[in-house]
Structure formats: structure tokens, C-alpha cells
Design an enzyme around this catalytic site. Sequence first.
Site, mmCIF file in Angstrom:
data_model
loop_
_atom_site.group_PDB
_atom_site.id
_atom_site.type_symbol
_atom_site.label_atom_id
_atom_site.label_comp_id
_atom_site.label_asym_id
_atom_site.label_seq_id
_atom_site.Cartn_x
_atom_site.Cartn_y
_atom_site.Cartn_z
ATOM 1 C CB SER A 174 -0.898 -0.010 1.192
ATOM 2 O OG SER A 174 -1.487 1.236 1.418
ATOM 3 C CE1 TYR A 194 -3.565 -1.773 5.350
ATOM 4 C CE2 TYR A 194 -2.779 0.976 4.623
ATOM 5 C CZ TYR A 194 -3.277 -0.807 4.451
ATOM 6 O OH TYR A 194 -3.472 -0.796 3.125
HETATM 7 N N1 LIG Z 1 -8.813 -0.246 -0.554
HETATM 8 C C1 LIG Z 1 -7.877 0.643 -0.673
HETATM 9 O O1 LIG Z 1 -7.842 1.559 -1.090
HETATM 10 C C2 LIG Z 1 -6.326 -0.080 -0.484
HETATM 11 C C3 LIG Z 1 -5.166 0.956 -0.811
HETATM 12 C C4 LIG Z 1 -4.065 0.206 -0.598
HETATM 13 C C5 LIG Z 1 -3.739 -0.968 -0.378
HETATM 14 N N2 LIG Z 1 -4.977 -1.740 -0.042
HETATM 15 C C6 LIG Z 1 -4.824 -3.601 0.194
HETATM 16 O O2 LIG Z 1 -5.290 -4.146 -0.895
HETATM 17 C C7 LIG Z 1 -5.575 -5.495 -0.168
HETATM 18 C C8 LIG Z 1 -7.084 -5.825 -0.529
HETATM 19 O O3 LIG Z 1 -7.881 -4.778 0.134
HETATM 20 P P1 LIG Z 1 -9.376 -4.201 -0.252
HETATM 21 O O4 LIG Z 1 -9.286 -3.101 -0.444
HETATM 22 O O5 LIG Z 1 -9.664 -5.137 -1.562
HETATM 23 O O6 LIG Z 1 -10.264 -4.678 1.229
HETATM 24 P P2 LIG Z 1 -11.484 -5.434 1.503
HETATM 25 O O7 LIG Z 1 -12.302 -5.017 0.280
HETATM 26 O O8 LIG Z 1 -11.716 -5.401 2.664
HETATM 27 O O9 LIG Z 1 -11.063 -7.133 1.119
HETATM 28 C C9 LIG Z 1 -10.009 -7.383 2.010
HETATM 29 C C10 LIG Z 1 -9.944 -9.037 1.874
HETATM 30 O O10 LIG Z 1 -9.178 -9.728 2.641
HETATM 31 C C11 LIG Z 1 -9.719 -10.762 3.229
HETATM 32 N N3 LIG Z 1 -9.296 -11.012 4.689
HETATM 33 C C12 LIG Z 1 -9.263 -10.158 5.713
HETATM 34 N N4 LIG Z 1 -8.763 -11.008 6.825
HETATM 35 C C13 LIG Z 1 -8.450 -12.340 6.480
HETATM 36 C C14 LIG Z 1 -8.086 -13.485 6.962
HETATM 37 N N5 LIG Z 1 -7.653 -13.497 8.386
HETATM 38 N N6 LIG Z 1 -7.890 -14.682 6.216
HETATM 39 C C15 LIG Z 1 -8.270 -14.477 4.830
HETATM 40 N N7 LIG Z 1 -8.635 -13.595 4.225
HETATM 41 C C16 LIG Z 1 -8.829 -12.432 5.062
HETATM 42 C C17 LIG Z 1 -11.108 -10.269 3.629
HETATM 43 O O11 LIG Z 1 -12.107 -11.374 3.499
HETATM 44 P P3 LIG Z 1 -13.475 -11.120 4.491
HETATM 45 O O12 LIG Z 1 -14.228 -10.535 3.699
HETATM 46 O O13 LIG Z 1 -13.765 -12.770 4.684
HETATM 47 O O14 LIG Z 1 -13.290 -10.369 5.831
HETATM 48 C C18 LIG Z 1 -11.238 -9.782 2.141
HETATM 49 O O15 LIG Z 1 -11.616 -10.488 1.280
HETATM 50 C C19 LIG Z 1 -5.254 -5.337 0.977
HETATM 51 O O16 LIG Z 1 -4.027 -5.996 1.452
HETATM 52 C C20 LIG Z 1 -5.129 -3.972 1.518
HETATM 53 O O17 LIG Z 1 -4.325 -3.646 2.459
HETATM 54 C C21 LIG Z 1 -6.093 -1.359 -0.304
#
Ligand SMILES: NC(=O)c1ccc[n+]([C@@H]2O[C@H](COP(=O)([O-])OP(=O)(O)OC[C@H]3O[C@@H](n4cnc5c(N)ncnc54)[C@H](OP(=O)(O)O)[C@@H]3O)[C@@H](O)[C@H]2O)c1
Length: 299
Positions: A148, A161
Amino acid sequence: MPGTREGRRQVVLVTGASTGLGLAIARRLIQEQCDRNLHVVLTARQASLARFQNHDIVEQDNLWIRALDVTDAQQRQAVVAEIESELGGVDVLINNAGVAYRSCVEHVTEPERLHQMNINFRSPVELTRCVLPGMRAKRQGKIINVSSVGGMMAMPTMSVYSASKFALEGVSEALFYELKPWNVSVTLIQPGFMRSDAFEKVPYTIMSAKASADQADPYHEHYHYMERFIESTMHRAPATCDSVAAKIIKVMRQKSPPLRVYGSIDALAFSLLRRALPRRLYNWFLYRNLPSIDRWGKR
Ligand SMILES: NC(=O)c1ccc[n+]([C@@H]2O[C@H](COP(=O)([O-])OP(=O)(O)OC[C@H]3O[C@@H](n4cnc5c(N)ncnc54)[C@H](OP(=O)(O)O)[C@@H]3O)[C@@H](O)[C@H]2O)c1
């Protein structure tokens, strides 16, 4: 990849694939499957598996769906062992699963901090350790870790985070050098803000939830203005889960991908700013540009 040369399908394992960026990666991989002879293994926590059906993603010969809570050692080992015995091992591991607690440092208890570190740092490292013997034996493989902008700069209210993503960046950088001799690549994808509803799912710690709701709390303004800033920035962000997923697919195609790949234009801009400005000026500039900073800490 070795699979292609030997006629074996290249096996891609994705964590947290039932929603957000993980789901976008899953969709792209499914589109690519026929052309590129892929076997895709999508994983999600048991309670989230039903989401795949809602998105018309169902198991097929070259598409497995498996339960994987990344923090569960037995589940990690079971998924990798099944892939090794049935498919000959993992060729590409995409560590995508992650959470982003919103909290100032004072409002995170140690168990909460460890929980955040466990999901975003410790678990991807452990899953990587499971697949590495197989990749080294084949002298080929790709580890793709979703980091990120929070892994290159820290923002107030996102302390743990950032700590977890900085840790992931550090271990990935060391791994990049360690694995080169076996032709195993390590790439960090650094998305900035993605236009998504992830903002609505951000968990708070017990204390940060109270402080955010309580106008008398000394940190109330920190949360109030940062929440509004992050929400509006995410709604306006040019990057989407799909555009970041496309960058990840591109990394999969590259013979020798770089250690760091910017996931979005804002990530590139922050990185340039960080490199261009003297460190003190950079910290002052970011501080002065925090939303309504003059109103923070007045109680
Ligand atoms: N959104 C942004 O703007 C952004 C920016 C930079 C980086 N990121 C990174 O991108 C990645 C995906 O994020 P996202 O934005 O797609 O968020 P998201 O929609 O909240 O998705 C996160 C995923 O991680 C899963 N997860 C959480 N805890 C888990 C566990 N213990 N075991 C297995 N799966 C688990 C969640 O599953 P559940 O639904 O079962 O909880 C969900 O499928 C993350 O690493 C995040 O840090 C996101």
C-alpha cells in the site's frame, strides 16, 4: 514459467479473493485462464466463500475455491499440500488478504496490534514460507505481495496498518535478494487510494471507535477530519480494484518483474514527493496539508 514449458498448468493461489481487489484479481485470472493455461485457486475465509456464487464464480476443472483464513496455520498448510500433491505446486502466490484498522497509536491495545500484524504481515510471510520449498525446487516462481502507499508513508489514524505494511515491505525486500538465485521473483504492489466501498468496512479498535464518536475526546478531530478526507479521496480516486488487478496480471506476465510496482498514480506521486523533498521539508509539507490540521489537539 516451468509449468508452461513442461506442459503443466501454471498454478496461481490468491488470498482474500471474495471481495474488493481480491475479487478483481480473481475475475482477471478467470478471463486469462484459457489463453494462458492457468489453474486458479481462489481462497477466502469459510464465512465468505458463499460470495463467490453471488458473483457467478463456481469451481471448475481449472478453478478451485478453498477456505483459507490466512492466520490459520493448519489451513495454510492444507491448501498448499493439496496443491502440491494434485497440481505440482504453487507457481504464483498473490498475498492480497488484508485489513486496515483505523486508530491512533494511543488507542490500539497490544492484542489489537498483534491481530493487525498477524493478518497483514505475519500470515503472508508464513504462507510464503509454505510455498517456497516447491518454488526453489523448480527454480521458478512469483511471490506478489499487496502492500500500500501506507507501506511507504504513514498517515495519522492509520498507525498499525502502516506498521504492518512497512513490515511487509521490509521482509519482501530481503526476500527479493534471497530468492533471486532460484529465479523466484518478489514484487510489492503499492496501491494508493482505490475507488471502492472498502472505506465503509474499515474496522476501528475499541478505543478508536469511542474516540471517533465522542466529540469531547482529545483525538476526536483526528478521526473526524481524517475519516472525511479518506472517504472523499477514495470516492474520487482514479484507480479502481480492476485497474490495480490489471497491474498484478502484468507482473505475472513479466519474466523478471521489479521489486516495487505502483498500483496507482497517487502512489507514484507520493513516492516522487518523498524522494524529491528533503526529509524534514517532506514531513512538514505533509503535516501542513493534513485536513483542518489547525483544529486538531485543541482540547
Ligand atoms: N482499498 C484500498 O484503497 C487499498 C489501498 C492500498 C492497499 N490496499 C490493500 O489491498 C488489499 C485488499 O484490500 P481491499 O481494498 O480489497 O479490501 P477489502 O475489500 O476489505 O478486502 C480484504 C480481503 O481480505 C480478506 N481477509 C481479511 N482477513 C482475512 C483473513 N484472516 N484470512 C483471509 N482473508 C482475510 C477479506 O475477507 P473477509 O471478507 O472474509 O473479511 C477480504 O476478502 C489489502 O491487502 C489492502 O491492505 C487497499
